[in-house]
Design a protein around this motif. Structure first.
Motif, PDB file in Angstrom:
ATOM      1  N   GLN A 158       0.831  -1.213   0.000  1.00 34.49           N
ATOM      2  CA  GLN A 158       0.000   0.000   0.000  1.00 34.49           C
ATOM      3  C   GLN A 158       0.863   1.259   0.000  1.00 34.49           C
ATOM      4  O   GLN A 158       0.611   2.201  -0.757  1.00 34.49           O
ATOM      5  CB  GLN A 158      -0.931  -0.012   1.214  1.00 34.49           C
ATOM      6  N   LEU A 159       1.905   1.251   0.824  1.00 34.49           N
ATOM      7  CA  LEU A 159       2.792   2.418   0.902  1.00 34.49           C
ATOM      8  C   LEU A 159       3.582   2.570  -0.399  1.00 34.49           C
ATOM      9  O   LEU A 159       3.817   3.686  -0.873  1.00 34.49           O
ATOM     10  CB  LEU A 159       3.734   2.262   2.096  1.00 34.49           C
ATOM     11  N   ARG A 160       3.973   1.436  -0.971  1.00 39.14           N
ATOM     12  CA  ARG A 160       4.725   1.479  -2.239  1.00 39.14           C
ATOM     13  C   ARG A 160       3.885   2.136  -3.336  1.00 39.14           C
ATOM     14  O   ARG A 160       4.370   2.977  -4.087  1.00 39.14           O
ATOM     15  CB  ARG A 160       5.118   0.054  -2.639  1.00 39.14           C
ATOM     16  N   GLU A 161       2.604   1.756  -3.408  1.00 40.24           N
ATOM     17  CA  GLU A 161       1.723   2.333  -4.432  1.00 40.24           C
ATOM     18  C   GLU A 161       1.522   3.825  -4.195  1.00 40.24           C
ATOM     19  O   GLU A 161       1.469   4.617  -5.146  1.00 40.24           O
ATOM     20  CB  GLU A 161       0.390   1.590  -4.440  1.00 40.24           C
ATOM     21  N   HIS A 162       1.435   4.228  -2.927  1.00 45.33           N
ATOM     22  CA  HIS A 162       1.294   5.654  -2.607  1.00 45.33           C
ATOM     23  C   HIS A 162       2.549   6.425  -3.020  1.00 45.33           C
ATOM     24  O   HIS A 162       2.464   7.504  -3.622  1.00 45.33           O
ATOM     25  CB  HIS A 162       1.042   5.816  -1.101  1.00 45.33           C
ATOM     26  N   MET A 163       3.731   5.862  -2.726  1.00 45.91           N
ATOM     27  CA  MET A 163       4.985   6.535  -3.054  1.00 45.91           C
ATOM     28  C   MET A 163       5.218   6.599  -4.567  1.00 45.91           C
ATOM     29  O   MET A 163       5.838   7.540  -5.065  1.00 45.91           O
ATOM     30  CB  MET A 163       6.156   5.833  -2.363  1.00 45.91           C
ATOM     31  N   GLN A 164       4.732   5.606  -5.291  1.00 45.61           N
ATOM     32  CA  GLN A 164       4.827   5.655  -6.758  1.00 45.61           C
ATOM     33  C   GLN A 164       4.186   6.939  -7.287  1.00 45.61           C
ATOM     34  O   GLN A 164       4.754   7.641  -8.129  1.00 45.61           O
ATOM     35  CB  GLN A 164       4.122   4.447  -7.384  1.00 45.61           C
ATOM     36  N   LEU A 165       2.981   7.231  -6.780  1.00 40.38           N
ATOM     37  CA  LEU A 165       2.270   8.429  -7.231  1.00 40.38           C
ATOM     38  C   LEU A 165       2.977   9.697  -6.764  1.00 40.38           C
ATOM     39  O   LEU A 165       3.046  10.688  -7.489  1.00 40.38           O
ATOM     40  CB  LEU A 165       0.827   8.396  -6.733  1.00 40.38           C
ATOM     41  N   GLU A 166       3.519   9.674  -5.532  1.00 42.53           N
ATOM     42  CA  GLU A 166       4.252  10.833  -5.009  1.00 42.53           C
ATOM     43  C   GLU A 166       5.450  11.162  -5.921  1.00 42.53           C
ATOM     44  O   GLU A 166       5.675  12.322  -6.277  1.00 42.53           O
ATOM     45  CB  GLU A 166       4.772  10.530  -3.590  1.00 42.53           C
ATOM     46  N   ILE A 167       6.211  10.137  -6.271  1.00 41.37           N
ATOM     47  CA  ILE A 167       7.400  10.345  -7.108  1.00 41.37           C
ATOM     48  C   ILE A 167       6.980  10.842  -8.489  1.00 41.37           C
ATOM     49  O   ILE A 167       7.594  11.759  -9.054  1.00 41.37           O
ATOM     50  CB  ILE A 167       8.220   9.042  -7.213  1.00 41.37           C
ATOM     51  N   LYS A 168       5.918  10.257  -9.033  1.00 38.50           N
ATOM     52  CA  LYS A 168       5.448  10.675 -10.362  1.00 38.50           C
ATOM     53  C   LYS A 168       4.997  12.135 -10.336  1.00 38.50           C
ATOM     54  O   LYS A 168       5.300  12.904 -11.254  1.00 38.50           O
ATOM     55  CB  LYS A 168       4.297   9.761 -10.809  1.00 38.50           C
ATOM     56  N   HIS A 169       4.300  12.533  -9.285  1.00 38.97           N
ATOM     57  CA  HIS A 169       3.841  13.927  -9.185  1.00 38.97           C
ATOM     58  C   HIS A 169       5.021  14.886  -9.056  1.00 38.97           C
ATOM     59  O   HIS A 169       5.030  15.965  -9.670  1.00 38.97           O
ATOM     60  CB  HIS A 169       2.896  14.091  -7.987  1.00 38.97           C
ATOM     61  N   LEU A 170       6.046  14.509  -8.258  1.00 37.66           N
ATOM     62  CA  LEU A 170       7.231  15.362  -8.125  1.00 37.66           C
ATOM     63  C   LEU A 170       7.956  15.484  -9.463  1.00 37.66           C
ATOM     64  O   LEU A 170       8.431  16.558  -9.831  1.00 37.66           O
ATOM     65  CB  LEU A 170       8.176  14.796  -7.063  1.00 37.66           C
ATOM     66  N   HIS A 171       8.029  14.393 -10.186  1.00 34.46           N
ATOM     67  CA  HIS A 171       8.639  14.410 -11.520  1.00 34.46           C
ATOM     68  C   HIS A 171       7.948  15.426 -12.422  1.00 34.46           C
ATOM     69  O   HIS A 171       8.589  16.218 -13.112  1.00 34.46           O
ATOM     70  CB  HIS A 171       8.569  13.005 -12.129  1.00 34.46           C
TER      71      HIS A 171
END
Length: 359
Positions: free
Chosen positions: A169-182
């Motif tokens: 669950q945390l991995r999926e959340h961080m995927q979106l965080e990194i994509k948004h920062l990108h």
């Protein structure tokens, strides 16, 4: 668009005999998110480490902003790095960890404070500035590692399995965080993972590695929907493969014969001659139960796997087992039992005739 990174004819071997990376040619544009995806030992991490400067190519050249990198040590490449193990300094507070790369670059104290504050805010950890890494959760430590890689505002950020230690669950959340920062910061990201869903979720382009060679590089949609090799079809997502013999090619499709004599039309990808073996690959969600598709074939039910929102039905076709169909729960027919015969169908544009080489 200008290429930010270029790998030119890169070879890498550790023992002088077996190449780990073979003739790598890859251009990455400014602002792109490119994922290097593949199994362990496929060459993806070695390629990233050569770009970072922790490994040296045996042959070939890597360029950053059109400048060769071979004489430039890692700390002078101005590249942000994020690793799976976070690599935070345990004796430093979070703000001290973020200030460290700025101090190395001799940023003045006023600018340093502003940059650290902005980086903390970016990853939503302002309230944790005075804490030490051991006082944070795994997800928070990974955010600190991400902020530290971004605090000196690099144009290029390299990430090596950065989310591998986190729960699903945390991995999926961080995927979106990194994509948004990108997207927000206009970063160029080169990301290494063996997780296919991570690659499909985050990337502009995915380079699928195997045995030191890029097998295919394309958008996530093209990699998933239009694999050009059996290895790519099998490695990315779930896939069904029927082995058949190439018969002929009409104006649009390849025609192959299964062991029971059934003729299957498929998108021709492999350069096959009559009599060659081909792998007919189709995604489980593209298979329909019943006669709705233009290709109809009889299958025997082997097994049901219940997964809450859908059922995976495992079938046998023309003597070949483990052909999977994904069915929404609402489409289940409770009269079907193990051993029953059913009709399966699909459209020929959803099945691809690929090489039948072992993978």
């Amino acid at each position: 668009m200008k290429h930010l990174v270029s790998f030119k004819n890169i070879q890498k071997t550790y023992d002088g005999l077996r190449p780990v990376v073979k003739d790598l040619n890859l251009d990455i544009d400014e602002g792109e998110f490119v994922t290097l995806l593949g199994p362990s030992g496929s060459g993806k991490t070695t390629s990233l480490m050569m770009l970072a400067g922790f490994e040296t190519p045996t042959q070939g050249e890597i360029f950053l902003n059109d400048k060769p990198l071979h004489n430039l040590p890692p700390h002078k490449r101005n590249i942000g790095m994020v690793f799976q193990n976070y690599a935070l300094f345990p004796h430093m507070t979070i703000e001290q960890n973020l200030a460290f790369p700025l101090a190395v670059r001799k940023i003045n104290s006023v600018d340093k404070k502003q940059k650290v504050s902005r980086a903390l805010d970016m990853v939503k950890l302002t309230d944790f500035a005075k804490r030490y890494p051991a006082q944070l959760s795994g997800g928070q430590q990974q955010r600190v590692a991400l902020a530290r890689a971004l605090v000196f505002e690099p144009k290029l950020v390299l990430m090596d399995e950065p989310l591998g230690a986190l729960d699903k669950q945390l991995r999926e959340h961080m995927q979106l965080e990194i994509k948004h920062l990108h997207q927000q910061l206009g970063l160029t990201v080169v990301y290494v993972t063996h997780d296919q869903s991570e690659a499909l979720t985050m990337s502009d382009r995915v380079a699928v590695f195997n045995d030191g060679v890029i097998q295919q590089i394309d958008t996530p949609t093209a990699i998933y929907e239009a694999p050009n090799k059996s290895f790519v079809a099998q490695f990315i997502g779930e896939n069904n493969t029927l082995l058949g013999t190439f018969v002929y090619r009409d104006e649009q499709y390849a025609v192959a014969r299964l062991a029971d004599g059934s003729l299957i039309r498929a998108v021709p990808v492999a350069h096959s001659q009559p009599g060659d073996q081909v792998a007919l690959c189709i995604r489980p969600e593209r298979v329909l139960v019943g006669n709705a598709g233009s290709t109809v074939i009889t299958a025997r039910i082997q097994e049901y796997i219940y997964l809450g929102d859908h059922v995976r039905m495992i079938t046998e076709i023309a003597g070949q087992p483990n052909f999977m169909v994904k069915l929404p729960i609402s489409h289940m027919n409770h009269s079907w039992t193990v051993g029953s015969s059913i009709s399966l169908s699909w459209s020929p544009e959803h099945i691809r005739a690929l090489d039948a080489a072992p993978y």
